[in-house]
Design an enzyme around this catalytic site. Structure first.
Site, mmCIF file in Angstrom:
data_model
loop_
_atom_site.group_PDB
_atom_site.id
_atom_site.type_symbol
_atom_site.label_atom_id
_atom_site.label_comp_id
_atom_site.label_asym_id
_atom_site.label_seq_id
_atom_site.Cartn_x
_atom_site.Cartn_y
_atom_site.Cartn_z
ATOM 1 N N LYS A 54 0.800 -1.229 0.000
ATOM 2 C CA LYS A 54 0.000 0.000 0.000
ATOM 3 C C LYS A 54 0.833 1.279 0.000
ATOM 4 O O LYS A 54 0.338 2.335 -0.352
ATOM 5 C CB LYS A 54 -0.987 -0.011 1.168
ATOM 6 N N SER A 79 -8.539 0.101 7.701
ATOM 7 C CA SER A 79 -8.409 -0.875 8.777
ATOM 8 C C SER A 79 -6.948 -1.098 9.112
ATOM 9 O O SER A 79 -6.607 -1.944 9.914
ATOM 10 C CB SER A 79 -9.062 -2.189 8.370
ATOM 11 N N GLU A 205 -10.163 -13.871 -2.382
ATOM 12 C CA GLU A 205 -10.768 -13.191 -1.243
ATOM 13 C C GLU A 205 -11.175 -14.200 -0.183
ATOM 14 O O GLU A 205 -11.263 -15.396 -0.435
ATOM 15 C CB GLU A 205 -11.954 -12.315 -1.680
ATOM 16 N N GLY A 209 -16.202 -13.224 2.803
ATOM 17 C CA GLY A 209 -16.514 -11.961 2.124
ATOM 18 C C GLY A 209 -16.286 -12.070 0.639
ATOM 19 O O GLY A 209 -15.360 -11.483 0.088
ATOM 20 N N ASP A 211 -17.720 -10.829 -1.917
ATOM 21 C CA ASP A 211 -18.417 -9.799 -2.685
ATOM 22 C C ASP A 211 -17.796 -9.596 -4.068
ATOM 23 O O ASP A 211 -18.506 -9.309 -5.029
ATOM 24 C CB ASP A 211 -18.418 -8.472 -1.913
ATOM 25 N N SER A 305 1.146 -9.842 -0.072
ATOM 26 C CA SER A 305 0.799 -8.418 -0.041
ATOM 27 C C SER A 305 1.218 -7.664 1.208
ATOM 28 O O SER A 305 1.373 -6.442 1.159
ATOM 29 C CB SER A 305 -0.700 -8.259 -0.269
#
Ligand SMILES: *Cc1c(COP(=O)(O)O)cnc(C)c1O
Length: 322
Positions: A54, A79, A205, A209, A211, A305
């Site tokens: 990130k 988060s 994922e 979750g 989605d 990651s």
């Protein structure tokens, strides 16, 4: 720039972050190759600055602020890893940073964010809307809101990790990428399209979750309840709209894994490769292990990651069960 980013934006981001981000190593493990029957290349963003990919997107986004935006400051909600990334990038660029974080965020992530000079504002992730809090702070104080994934410069920055991997590893048959809000996967898709068009992309994922899988299957953004999973970096309720637009075009395969599979992968990273990987960073390896049969003899990339996890939590997970 307000539309979806392109590979040119990934190239620009790479140039902008090069003096500040680590070009992380691509590691191999003979034992993992033997166990999976494939050639596996791990892009180790767990040892990126602040401990996750990130930093790439955050530095890229903040480096484009106007002098006026720099003076007023940045606000972000996260988060954890995006918060640390914004706080560190802001510190390097001399920009004041305010971070909206859930009260139950891992202690190490809160402490690190404060350590980078970020001002932390808490909220309840199950009852309050962090976007609303972030937007209100932005409006009241003239701060620029940088979201964790739904932003062209964030996506372009995240795509630089895969760009480096393809440059170093050459052609890959498959690449496994953790999927939360979709910034990393959509940026990776831009790099893959340009550098490795025959590589099959897998977004991974948490099963709790899914989605992303449902959104791509149904062709609309599906929103879910905050999933309960140890993969706190992928506890998103829905994909960002820019990532969704890019992912519809790239059409990655979406896989899901359970928390106990993440713990198994975490143990494998530690015992076989001697690296510390946080649960979300284990999504790729966990999914690859399930598909080893299909990927026999292939060259497979995995984006590891992030590596931010409290020592006590890490010890409990690798020594106990899920
Ligand atoms: C944020 C994060 C992800 C998910 O990235 P998205 O861009 O939200 O999909 C995966 N792993 C780690 C360690 C993260 O911090």
């Amino acid at each position: 720039m307000s539309g979806p980013p392109t590979y040119q934006d990934v190239l620009d981001a790479a140039e902008r972050i090069a003096p500040h981000a680590h070009r992380t190593p691509v590691l191999r493990s003979r034992l993992i190759d033997a166990e999976l029957g494939a050639q596996v290349l791990f892009k180790c963003e767990n040892i990126q600055r602040m401990g996750a990919f990130k930093f790439r997107g955050a530095y890229n986004a903040l480096s484009r602020f106007t002098p006026e935006q720099r003076r007023a400051g940045v606000v972000a909600y996260s988060s954890g890893n995006h918060a640390q990334a914004i706080a560190l990038a802001a510190q390097l660029l001399g920009i004041p940073a305010t971070i909206v974080m859930p009260h139950d965020a891992p202690a190490a992530k809160v402490a690190a964010t404060k350590g980078y000079g970020g001002r932390v504002v808490g909220y309840d992730r199950y009852t309050e809307d962090r976007e609303e809090i972030g937007r209100a702070l932005a409006a009241e104080r003239g701060l620029t809101l940088i979201p964790p994934y739904d932003h062209p410069q964030i996506i372009a920055g995240q795509g630089t990790a895969a760009k480096e991997l393809f440059e170093e590893a050459g052609q890959l048959d498959a690449l496994f990428v953790p999927l939360g809000g979709g910034g990393l996967l959509s940026g990776t898709a831009l790099a893959a399209e340009a550098l490795a068009p025959r590589c099959t992309l897998y977004g991974v994922e948490p099963e709790a979750g899914d989605d992303g899988r449902r959104s791509l299957r149904e062709g609309r953004l599906v929103r879910i309840e905050t999933p309960r999973t140890i993969a706190d970096g992928a506890q998103t309720e829905q994909l960002g709209s820019l990532p969704f637009a890019l992912l519809r075009r790239a059409a990655p395969e979406i896989r899901t894994v359970r928390d106990d599979q993440l713990v198994e992968a975490m143990r494998m990273f530690f015992t076989l490769m001697k690296i510390v990987v946080e649960p979300t960073g284990c999504l790729g390896l966990a999914a690859l292990r399930e598909m080893a049969e299909q990927l026999r003899s292939r060259r497979v990339g995995v984006i590891v990651s992030g590596g931010n996890i409290d020592p006590a939590r890490f010890a409990a997970l690798v020594s106990g069960g899920a």
